[in-house]
Write a protein that holds these residues in place. Sequence first.
Motif, PDB file in Angstrom:
ATOM      1  N   MET A 164       0.246  -9.104  -4.499  1.00 18.42           N
ATOM      2  CA  MET A 164       0.880  -9.538  -5.744  1.00 18.42           C
ATOM      3  C   MET A 164       2.176  -8.772  -5.996  1.00 18.42           C
ATOM      4  SD  MET A 164      -2.284 -10.287  -8.393  1.00 18.42           S
ATOM      5  CE  MET A 164      -3.416  -8.994  -7.884  1.00 18.42           C
ATOM      6  N   LEU A 165       2.129  -7.452  -5.839  1.00 20.72           N
ATOM      7  CA  LEU A 165       3.315  -6.633  -6.116  1.00 20.72           C
ATOM      8  C   LEU A 165       4.413  -6.873  -5.087  1.00 20.72           C
ATOM      9  CD1 LEU A 165       1.545  -3.324  -7.209  1.00 20.72           C
ATOM     10  CD2 LEU A 165       2.602  -5.063  -8.685  1.00 20.72           C
ATOM     11  N   HIS A 166       4.025  -7.168  -3.840  1.00 23.84           N
ATOM     12  CA  HIS A 166       5.031  -7.478  -2.814  1.00 23.84           C
ATOM     13  C   HIS A 166       5.707  -8.810  -3.117  1.00 23.84           C
ATOM     14  CE1 HIS A 166       6.603  -8.744   1.150  1.00 23.84           C
ATOM     15  NE2 HIS A 166       6.786  -7.446   1.330  1.00 23.84           N
ATOM     16  N   THR A 167       4.935  -9.776  -3.589  1.00 25.58           N
ATOM     17  CA  THR A 167       5.524 -11.061  -3.958  1.00 25.58           C
ATOM     18  C   THR A 167       6.523 -10.899  -5.093  1.00 25.58           C
ATOM     19  OG1 THR A 167       3.502 -12.211  -3.259  1.00 25.58           O
ATOM     20  CG2 THR A 167       4.994 -13.406  -4.727  1.00 25.58           C
ATOM     21  N   LEU A 168       6.241  -9.952  -6.004  1.00 27.66           N
ATOM     22  CA  LEU A 168       7.150  -9.666  -7.122  1.00 27.66           C
ATOM     23  C   LEU A 168       8.351  -8.817  -6.708  1.00 27.66           C
ATOM     24  CD1 LEU A 168       4.603  -8.790  -9.967  1.00 27.66           C
ATOM     25  CD2 LEU A 168       5.754 -10.979  -9.567  1.00 27.66           C
ATOM     26  N   LYS A 169       8.327  -8.321  -5.469  1.00 27.28           N
ATOM     27  CA  LYS A 169       9.407  -7.490  -4.909  1.00 27.28           C
ATOM     28  C   LYS A 169       9.528  -6.136  -5.606  1.00 27.28           C
ATOM     29  CE  LYS A 169      12.075 -11.569  -3.517  1.00 27.28           C
ATOM     30  NZ  LYS A 169      11.459 -11.614  -2.176  1.00 27.28           N
ATOM     31  N   VAL A 170       8.394  -5.586  -6.071  1.00 26.32           N
ATOM     32  CA  VAL A 170       8.411  -4.229  -6.619  1.00 26.32           C
ATOM     33  C   VAL A 170       7.785  -3.229  -5.634  1.00 26.32           C
ATOM     34  CG1 VAL A 170       8.484  -4.959  -9.027  1.00 26.32           C
ATOM     35  CG2 VAL A 170       6.264  -4.553  -7.928  1.00 26.32           C
ATOM     36  N   VAL A 171       7.177  -3.723  -4.560  1.00 20.04           N
ATOM     37  CA  VAL A 171       6.846  -2.885  -3.406  1.00 20.04           C
ATOM     38  C   VAL A 171       7.457  -3.538  -2.176  1.00 20.04           C
ATOM     39  CG1 VAL A 171       4.716  -1.961  -4.408  1.00 20.04           C
ATOM     40  CG2 VAL A 171       4.603  -3.979  -2.919  1.00 20.04           C
ATOM     41  N   HIS A 172       7.770  -2.703  -1.183  1.00 24.36           N
ATOM     42  CA  HIS A 172       8.492  -3.160  -0.005  1.00 24.36           C
ATOM     43  C   HIS A 172       7.891  -2.496   1.235  1.00 24.36           C
ATOM     44  CE1 HIS A 172      11.460  -4.527  -2.986  1.00 24.36           C
ATOM     45  NE2 HIS A 172      11.303  -3.333  -3.538  1.00 24.36           N
ATOM     46  N   GLN A 173       8.425  -2.842   2.381  1.00 20.41           N
ATOM     47  CA  GLN A 173       7.894  -2.298   3.628  1.00 20.41           C
ATOM     48  C   GLN A 173       7.987  -0.780   3.697  1.00 20.41           C
ATOM     49  OE1 GLN A 173       6.140  -5.033   4.347  1.00 20.41           O
ATOM     50  NE2 GLN A 173       6.331  -4.365   6.448  1.00 20.41           N
ATOM     51  N   ASP A 174       8.936  -0.182   2.971  1.00 19.96           N
ATOM     52  CA  ASP A 174       9.081   1.276   3.007  1.00 19.96           C
ATOM     53  C   ASP A 174       8.375   1.968   1.846  1.00 19.96           C
ATOM     54  OD1 ASP A 174      10.784   0.337   1.071  1.00 19.96           O
ATOM     55  OD2 ASP A 174      12.520   1.514   1.707  1.00 19.96           O
ATOM     56  N   THR A 175       7.643   1.217   1.023  1.00 17.71           N
ATOM     57  CA  THR A 175       6.855   1.838  -0.043  1.00 17.71           C
ATOM     58  C   THR A 175       5.692   2.607   0.576  1.00 17.71           C
ATOM     59  OG1 THR A 175       7.396   0.043  -1.587  1.00 17.71           O
ATOM     60  CG2 THR A 175       5.498   1.429  -2.130  1.00 17.71           C
ATOM     61  N   MET A 176       5.539   3.863   0.187  1.00 16.75           N
ATOM     62  CA  MET A 176       4.476   4.690   0.751  1.00 16.75           C
ATOM     63  C   MET A 176       3.123   4.276   0.191  1.00 16.75           C
ATOM     64  SD  MET A 176       5.802   6.719   2.958  1.00 16.75           S
ATOM     65  CE  MET A 176       4.445   7.872   3.193  1.00 16.75           C
ATOM     66  N   THR A 177       2.136   4.225   1.065  1.00 16.99           N
ATOM     67  CA  THR A 177       0.760   3.960   0.661  1.00 16.99           C
ATOM     68  C   THR A 177      -0.099   5.138   1.093  1.00 16.99           C
ATOM     69  OG1 THR A 177       0.382   2.752   2.721  1.00 16.99           O
ATOM     70  CG2 THR A 177       0.983   1.448   0.771  1.00 16.99           C
ATOM     71  N   ALA A 178      -1.001   5.558   0.214  1.00 12.26           N
ATOM     72  CA  ALA A 178      -1.820   6.739   0.493  1.00 12.26           C
ATOM     73  C   ALA A 178      -3.265   6.473   0.107  1.00 12.26           C
ATOM     74  CB  ALA A 178      -1.290   7.951  -0.265  1.00 12.26           C
ATOM     75  N   ALA A 179      -4.185   6.984   0.916  1.00 12.12           N
ATOM     76  CA  ALA A 179      -5.611   6.961   0.603  1.00 12.12           C
ATOM     77  C   ALA A 179      -6.060   8.384   0.324  1.00 12.12           C
ATOM     78  CB  ALA A 179      -6.412   6.375   1.756  1.00 12.12           C
ATOM     79  N   VAL A 180      -6.750   8.585  -0.787  1.00  8.11           N
ATOM     80  CA  VAL A 180      -7.321   9.889  -1.133  1.00  8.11           C
ATOM     81  C   VAL A 180      -8.822   9.809  -0.860  1.00  8.11           C
ATOM     82  CG1 VAL A 180      -7.755  11.528  -2.994  1.00  8.11           C
ATOM     83  CG2 VAL A 180      -5.532  10.378  -2.838  1.00  8.11           C
ATOM     84  N   VAL A 181      -9.293  10.609   0.088  1.00  9.81           N
ATOM     85  CA  VAL A 181     -10.682  10.514   0.547  1.00  9.81           C
ATOM     86  C   VAL A 181     -11.230  11.901   0.862  1.00  9.81           C
ATOM     87  CG1 VAL A 181     -10.431   8.191   1.524  1.00  9.81           C
ATOM     88  CG2 VAL A 181      -9.931  10.184   2.942  1.00  9.81           C
ATOM     89  N   HIS A 182     -12.552  11.982   0.985  1.00  8.42           N
ATOM     90  CA  HIS A 182     -13.183  13.192   1.504  1.00  8.42           C
ATOM     91  C   HIS A 182     -13.042  13.213   3.019  1.00  8.42           C
ATOM     92  CE1 HIS A 182     -16.373  16.087   2.533  1.00  8.42           C
ATOM     93  NE2 HIS A 182     -16.133  16.582   1.325  1.00  8.42           N
ATOM     94  N   ASP A 183     -13.089  14.404   3.608  1.00  3.02           N
ATOM     95  CA  ASP A 183     -12.937  14.507   5.062  1.00  3.02           C
ATOM     96  C   ASP A 183     -13.990  13.703   5.815  1.00  3.02           C
ATOM     97  OD1 ASP A 183     -10.753  16.695   5.776  1.00  3.02           O
ATOM     98  OD2 ASP A 183     -11.802  17.388   3.994  1.00  3.02           O
ATOM     99  N   CYS A 184     -15.184  13.568   5.250  1.00  2.00           N
ATOM    100  CA  CYS A 184     -16.234  12.820   5.943  1.00  2.00           C
ATOM    101  C   CYS A 184     -15.938  11.325   5.993  1.00  2.00           C
ATOM    102  CB  CYS A 184     -17.595  13.064   5.297  1.00  2.00           C
ATOM    103  SG  CYS A 184     -17.858  12.229   3.712  1.00  2.00           S
ATOM    104  N   GLN A 185     -14.953  10.873   5.238  1.00  2.00           N
ATOM    105  CA  GLN A 185     -14.600   9.457   5.228  1.00  2.00           C
ATOM    106  C   GLN A 185     -13.514   9.112   6.245  1.00  2.00           C
ATOM    107  OE1 GLN A 185     -14.106   9.763   0.746  1.00  2.00           O
ATOM    108  NE2 GLN A 185     -14.847   7.661   0.886  1.00  2.00           N
TER     109      GLN A 185
END
Length: 252
Positions: A164-185
């Motif tokens: 949805m946000l990519h279609t709106l052009k507020v995120v792009h290919q260079d937008t950073m994505t991060a997952a916050v997880v425990h090490d066991c994940q």
Amino acid sequence: MALSHKEAIRTKVWQELRQVAYPDLRFHYDFSSFIADFTGSEAAAGRLLAMPSYCRCATVFITPDNCLEYLREQTLQAGIRVLITTYGIRRGFWLLDPAIIRPELYRYAATLDGLEKVGRPVSLADIASLDLQIGFMVTGTGAINHMGIRFGKGHGFFDLEWGMLHTLKVVHQDTMTAAVVHDCQVLDEELQPEAYDTVCNLIVTPSRVLRADAAVQPTCGILWDRLEDGMLEDMPPLRELLAIEKSRNSSP
């Protein structure tokens, strides 16, 4: 019936996660229904908050996962706006703006109960008109491999939010994505992403930050024929986006 590859991985991780996860008030330890908070989540959030690229953002998107409550609070403390969805995207997107919310309410605003009382609901049209350029998208997940491919609960909410946000052009290919997880994940298993899978550039745990430099984000938007039954009916932003796309396609 034999478990699928993804289901087998989820089952394996959930057994380990049970040792470090906090139960949810609604779902107990049913990890198929929520993304759990865990021992060390604040330390993991601190690693992300220490990144200059994160602190330079004017707006970030953070999912409503339990493990990200502290991150949401501290992001507001840093003066950064937080775009967030309600649980299951059923009541759409909300904006938490530290310039409007009183500082003593930041902690409450970061909770699922508080965000709708303190924040501002925003439609997709609002997001586009405000030009909320998103510097980071952050999510929790059930598990993730070293290539940044997520093994989530199976509902694909983060993929829908990206679409949805990519279609709106507020995120792009260079937008950073991060997952916050425990090490066991964090897993070594190989997995090929689907065309709509939003892959994470960063994997942040209580003990380390891993970079998935080969991560490439989808540009397909929402694949309407791949939605699960009931999603369009349950999620107002999807219906709004469908109307926007139909309007665009019908314009001369």
